[in-house]
Motif scaffolding. Structure first.
Motif, PDB file in Angstrom:
ATOM      1  N   THR A  33       3.326  12.096   6.438  1.00 47.31           N
ATOM      2  CA  THR A  33       2.846  10.946   5.671  1.00 47.31           C
ATOM      3  C   THR A  33       3.981  10.075   5.197  1.00 47.31           C
ATOM      4  OG1 THR A  33       2.958  12.219   3.676  1.00 47.31           O
ATOM      5  CG2 THR A  33       0.820  12.092   4.759  1.00 47.31           C
ATOM      6  N   ASP A  41       0.834  -1.206   0.000  1.00 47.29           N
ATOM      7  CA  ASP A  41       0.000   0.000   0.000  1.00 47.29           C
ATOM      8  C   ASP A  41       0.870   1.258   0.000  1.00 47.29           C
ATOM      9  OD1 ASP A  41      -2.412  -1.409   0.022  1.00 47.29           O
ATOM     10  OD2 ASP A  41      -2.238  -1.736   2.176  1.00 47.29           O
ATOM     11  N   ALA A  42       1.912   1.253   0.839  1.00 51.29           N
ATOM     12  CA  ALA A  42       2.768   2.440   0.926  1.00 51.29           C
ATOM     13  C   ALA A  42       3.427   2.716  -0.423  1.00 51.29           C
ATOM     14  CB  ALA A  42       3.840   2.234   1.992  1.00 51.29           C
ATOM     15  N   ARG A  96     -11.628   6.571  -6.369  1.00 49.69           N
ATOM     16  CA  ARG A  96     -10.358   6.694  -7.044  1.00 49.69           C
ATOM     17  C   ARG A  96      -9.263   6.674  -5.970  1.00 49.69           C
ATOM     18  NH1 ARG A  96      -9.829  13.146  -8.350  1.00 49.69           N
ATOM     19  NH2 ARG A  96      -7.844  12.487  -9.194  1.00 49.69           N
ATOM     20  N   ARG A  97      -8.021   6.665  -6.365  1.00 52.52           N
ATOM     21  CA  ARG A  97      -6.888   6.891  -5.479  1.00 52.52           C
ATOM     22  C   ARG A  97      -6.814   5.920  -4.312  1.00 52.52           C
ATOM     23  NH1 ARG A  97      -6.215  13.298  -4.475  1.00 52.52           N
ATOM     24  NH2 ARG A  97      -4.843  13.484  -6.220  1.00 52.52           N
ATOM     25  N   THR A  98      -7.247   4.691  -4.483  1.00 49.06           N
ATOM     26  CA  THR A  98      -7.065   3.707  -3.432  1.00 49.06           C
ATOM     27  C   THR A  98      -6.194   2.599  -3.978  1.00 49.06           C
ATOM     28  OG1 THR A  98      -9.136   2.761  -4.152  1.00 49.06           O
ATOM     29  CG2 THR A  98      -9.188   4.058  -2.149  1.00 49.06           C
ATOM     30  N   SER A  99      -5.343   2.039  -3.115  1.00 44.62           N
ATOM     31  CA  SER A  99      -4.474   0.964  -3.560  1.00 44.62           C
ATOM     32  C   SER A  99      -5.282  -0.302  -3.773  1.00 44.62           C
ATOM     33  CB  SER A  99      -3.393   0.715  -2.519  1.00 44.62           C
ATOM     34  OG  SER A  99      -3.999   0.379  -1.299  1.00 44.62           O
ATOM     35  N   ASN A 100      -6.502  -0.324  -3.253  1.00 45.01           N
ATOM     36  CA  ASN A 100      -7.251  -1.549  -3.178  1.00 45.01           C
ATOM     37  C   ASN A 100      -8.698  -1.153  -2.956  1.00 45.01           C
ATOM     38  OD1 ASN A 100      -8.506  -3.797  -1.800  1.00 45.01           O
ATOM     39  ND2 ASN A 100      -6.450  -4.617  -1.561  1.00 45.01           N
ATOM     40  N   LEU A 115       7.168   7.427   4.849  1.00 51.13           N
ATOM     41  CA  LEU A 115       7.173   5.997   5.146  1.00 51.13           C
ATOM     42  C   LEU A 115       7.862   5.709   6.467  1.00 51.13           C
ATOM     43  CD1 LEU A 115       8.003   4.507   1.682  1.00 51.13           C
ATOM     44  CD2 LEU A 115       5.805   4.754   2.784  1.00 51.13           C
ATOM     45  N   ASN A 156       4.616  11.097   0.143  1.00 54.56           N
ATOM     46  CA  ASN A 156       3.450  10.307  -0.280  1.00 54.56           C
ATOM     47  C   ASN A 156       2.180  11.138  -0.147  1.00 54.56           C
ATOM     48  OD1 ASN A 156       5.195   8.289  -0.684  1.00 54.56           O
ATOM     49  ND2 ASN A 156       4.264   6.851   0.755  1.00 54.56           N
ATOM     50  N   VAL A 157       2.115  12.226  -0.899  1.00 54.25           N
ATOM     51  CA  VAL A 157       1.016  13.164  -0.718  1.00 54.25           C
ATOM     52  C   VAL A 157       0.149  13.264  -1.964  1.00 54.25           C
ATOM     53  CG1 VAL A 157       2.110  14.554   1.056  1.00 54.25           C
ATOM     54  CG2 VAL A 157       2.592  15.044  -1.327  1.00 54.25           C
ATOM     55  N   LEU A 158       0.455  12.480  -2.982  1.00 49.98           N
ATOM     56  CA  LEU A 158      -0.201  12.528  -4.278  1.00 49.98           C
ATOM     57  C   LEU A 158      -0.005  13.903  -4.932  1.00 49.98           C
ATOM     58  CD1 LEU A 158      -3.423  10.429  -3.920  1.00 49.98           C
ATOM     59  CD2 LEU A 158      -1.060   9.740  -3.879  1.00 49.98           C
ATOM     60  N   TYR A 214     -12.205  -3.560   0.434  1.00 50.61           N
ATOM     61  CA  TYR A 214     -12.872  -3.225   1.704  1.00 50.61           C
ATOM     62  C   TYR A 214     -13.191  -4.477   2.496  1.00 50.61           C
ATOM     63  CZ  TYR A 214     -12.938   1.486   0.016  1.00 50.61           C
ATOM     64  OH  TYR A 214     -12.543   2.704  -0.437  1.00 50.61           O
ATOM     65  N   GLY A 215     -12.217  -5.337   2.612  1.00 48.94           N
ATOM     66  CA  GLY A 215     -12.391  -6.557   3.396  1.00 48.94           C
ATOM     67  C   GLY A 215     -13.523  -7.440   2.885  1.00 48.94           C
ATOM     68  N   TYR A 254       1.020   4.289  -3.023  1.00 48.26           N
ATOM     69  CA  TYR A 254       0.829   5.742  -2.969  1.00 48.26           C
ATOM     70  C   TYR A 254       2.097   6.489  -3.369  1.00 48.26           C
ATOM     71  CZ  TYR A 254      -3.504   4.419  -0.805  1.00 48.26           C
ATOM     72  OH  TYR A 254      -4.726   3.849  -0.584  1.00 48.26           O
TER      73      TYR A 254
END
Lengths: 546, 195
Positions: A543, A48-49, A432-436, A545, A116-118, A439-440, A52
């Motif tokens: 933000t 995930d890190a 948008r903008r999600t690594s995944n 790492l 990691n701020v986009l 949502y479980g 982003y």
């Protein structure tokens, strides 16, 4: 340091394609990692890190760095050839040094995981100061180039009173005017808020900094695409051997871009609390107005194409379409980029339509939209124009027409598949903008299949991108002895570069002042609202790492 | 070919473009003013250092079917993360963040608002009458390394699900994801508001 125009252009154009290769690879990795429940082979899987981190790099490189480098390169290549006046070589050297230093600095900070701020770097998320300094240096370097460009233009104007500005120069001027409009607010907020926040922990008001950002953020879009629009107006009639259908309409379109491309930023903030509906509606109307020059452009170019096709004997309703020089990859690329832009642009009207925005805001719809507009314009438009530069600037042949066609075809098809899938899941609420987006396991089933389809689109796009980078860099490396000669910019030029002089259209000073007033009117009210309520500042949040 | 041949089409097209722009602007104004449909919402400033003391997340029933839902967002949670509403007619949301920008979206509805630290976003929502079941709430603005894990759920319970035809036609939920969320798991956050 003094720098020759052609050398400047060569360095910036080549550099932008190297960045395109890096940013494009990241794009593929992101698109694949977002597909729910897809097991990725080790090399392509990112945490995930890291997602982003490379998303920030993808956005900053493709959305900010490539356009700045490539557009200044195009201008340095084209304007001395058309105006027969040189650019200030000292300013060129200074500009290139600042832009390269800034770009490299920001990229290193991002790749080191310290930013990691986009690409929107919303406060109070905090990046390493090198990120903001790098971005500021990159932008200020582009200002130095613009100073050289304006100096050159004014010199030409003094030497040629009463001559109409050639359309290519007119378009580039509009591009740079829009860029100054766009970047002034971002430089203000980066210097006033972000650098003090990052270095000294200054507390900032988030609503205020967001408003400054989008003051910049939408005009940036027009900076990306205006040079491609300029190339439609300039190269398409040249390739066809006819004059543009209506040059004054083209100039009116550029003036509309100058006027309305900046005072529209609130349409990115429709769902922000604390900005009154009246101001949002005002920006909605201005956004609809800024759609009109694109409609004028589409008409003008198609009318030019039809006139040329009919003159070559293409009869009937659509017979003129068969008489176009489709085999020229430059021509094909420019026209394809225009068609895709038209489709993407219509979805932009949906984003801008105030109430409808609630359904699509920050969903996957939005990347669907801007990949179809900007992703298409930048990759197809810039690359096709670069093919045309090969002959004149680089003195090279095109390494292979097949790879050039493959690029345009694969990229376009991949882009359509990717964007249509993203439109679909966006309408169903996927962010948008999600690594995944799993949502479980709670994700709606309607997201899964289109996301799988989007991955196919992304793979095709990437293949197209590989062909683009191969064709450009391969031509540069091996095109001296091998390849096919394709016509560049200086092919048959039946219409004169200098055109009729219309005092109102040539008086850019008037239009710039008008644009400034419009921007002040559009922004004074929302800023008054924010400041009169009293700022509510918050401390920075790291933000990185580490 | 004469240089000015076909110039009339240019003027016709300019009129068409102007009409499209004016038509869109007018219809959006109609929705905004006459139907009072505005994505905009109020913001009340709040001192972010005191948000944990002053802002009390939770669900309150103000009257029959009228709820006030106060939600605190933070990296990477919504609190409360399970909202149960019985026969909701109107929901007054008050949402704020204790750290960075978040985005509040109830998937499958038109509820979509930015959550900005330092401000409480206040807006009301009238759930469509056919809205029933479990809804996924996500964060749609990048907020840090755990952004993709930030979720909550909204459960709308109906005691009377009989709708007349007009209601069904008029108030279809956008997205139509009702009932698609079948996994019975939902996440509990621990200790997130203690700090």
């Amino acid at each position: 340091m003094r720098l020759d125009e052609d050398l400047f252009a060569k360095i910036t154009v080549v550099f932008s394609f190297i960045i395109m290769a890096v940013g494009g690879l990241f794009g593929l990795v992101q698109a694949l990692n977002r597909v729910p429940f897809l097991e990725m082979p080790g090399l392509l899987e990112v945490s995930d890190a890291n997602y982003y981190r490379i998303l920030t790099c993808h956005g900053v490189c493709l959305a900010v760095a490539i356009p700045i480098y490539w557009i200044t390169g195009l201008a340095a290549f084209l304007s001395p050839r058309i105006l027969k006046v040189g650019l200030d070589k000292r300013l060129l050297g200074l500009s290139l040094a600042m832009m390269l230093l800034g770009g490299v600095m920001a990229t290193i900070v991002i790749l080191a995981g310290k930013a990691n701020v986009l690409y929107t770097f919303y406060a109070p998320m905090k990046a390493h100061p090198g990120f903001y300094w790098g971005a500021a240096l990159l932008i200020l370097g582009s200002w130095v180039f613009i100073a050289a460009f304006v100096k050159q233009y004014l010199q030409w104007r003094r030497q040629n009173p009463g001559v109409g500005t050639p359309i290519a120069i007119y378009g580039l001027l509009a591009t740079f005017i829009v860029w100054i409009e766009a970047t002034t607010p971002i430089v203000i907020t980066v210097l006033k808020d972000f650098i003090p926040m990052s270095m000294f922990g200054k507390h900032v008001d988030v609503l205020e900094t967001r408003t400054w950002f989008w003051f910049f953020g939408h005009a940036l879009v027009y900076f990306w695409l205006l040079p491609v629009v300029t190339m439609w107006y300039y190269l398409i009639p040249k390739k066809l051997g006819v004059p543009l259908f209506s040059e004054s309409m083209a100039k009116v379109a550029f003036i509309l871009f100058i006027l309305a491309s900046t005072p529209v930023g609130l349409h990115h903030q429709f769902t922000d609390p604390g900005l009154a509906p009246e101001y949002k509606y005002m920006h909605t109307v201005l956004t609809l107005i800024v759609a009109s020059p694109s409609m004028l452009t589409g008409f003008n170019i198609l009318a030019t194409m039809e006139r040329a096709g009919r003159a070559k004997g293409g009869n009937g309703l659509l017979g003129w379409l068969a008489k176009q020089p489709w085999k020229d990859p430059v021509y094909l690329g420019l026209v394809v980029s225009m068609i895709i832009f038209g489709v993407g642009g219509i979805t932009g009207i949906i984003n801008a339509s105030y109430q409808l925005n609630m359904v699509v805001h920050n969903t996957a719809w939005v990347p669907g939209h801007f990949h179809m507009t900007v992703g298409n314009m930048v990759v197809i438009g810039y690359t096709a124009t670069t093919y045309a530069m090969l002959a004149d600037l680089f003195k090279r042949k095109l390494i292979s027409k097949t790879t050039a066609y493959s690029h345009i075809l694969l990229w376009s098809i991949g882009l359509f598949i990717f964007s249509l899938a993203y439109y679909y899941v966006g309408l169903h609420g996927a962010p948008r903008r999600t690594s995944n987006i799993e949502y479980g396991g709670l994700l709606p089933q309607s997201w899964v299949f289109p996301m799988e389809i989007s991955a196919i689109g992304a793979i095709l796009m990437f293949a197209g991108g590989v062909f683009a980078v191969y064709t450009v860099l391969g031509s540069l490396l091996f095109g001296k002895s091998r390849g096919v000669q394709i016509p560049g910019f200086s092919i048959g030029n039946p219409h004169p570069e200098a055109t009729t002089f219309n005092p109102l259209l040539e008086n850019l000073k008037f239009w710039v002042i008008f644009a400034a007033l419009l921007i002040i009117v559009a922004y004074i009210f929302p800023f008054y609202e924010i400041f009169s309520r009293g700022l509510s500042t918050v401390p920075p949040v790291a933000t990185g790492l580490g | 070919m004469e240089p000015n041949e076909g110039i009339i089409y240019e003027y016709v097209w300019i009129v068409i473009v102007a009409a499209i722009v004016a038509g869109l602007a007018a219809s959006l104004a109609y929705y905004g003013i006459a139907l009072d449909l505005n994505p905009a919402c109020n913001a009340t400033p709040i001192d972010v250092d005191k948000v944990l003391q002053e802002f009390k997340p939770g669900v309150k029933e103000l009257g029959p079917g009228i709820y006030q839902v106060d939600i605190l967002a933070g990296q990477f949670f919504w609190n409360p993360n399970k909202i149960v509403l019985k026969d909701p007619v109107r929901v007054e949301f008050r949402i704020t963040s204790k750290d960075v920008v978040h985005g509040f979206e109830i998937v499958g509805t038109s509820v979509n608002v930015m959550v900005i630290p330092g401000y409480i976003a206040e807006f009301s929502w009238e759930p469509p009458k056919n809205a029933e079941g479990r809804y996924l709430i996500i964060c749609h603005e990048y907020c840090g390394i755990g952004h993709q894990e930030m979720k909550a759920e909204l459960i709308i319970e109906r005691t009377n699900t009989l709708l007349d035809g007009a209601d069904i036609d008029a108030l279809e939920v956008t997205g139509g994801d009702i009932g698609k969320i079948t996994e019975p798991t939902y996440i509990e956050f621990e200790g997130v508001i203690s700090g």
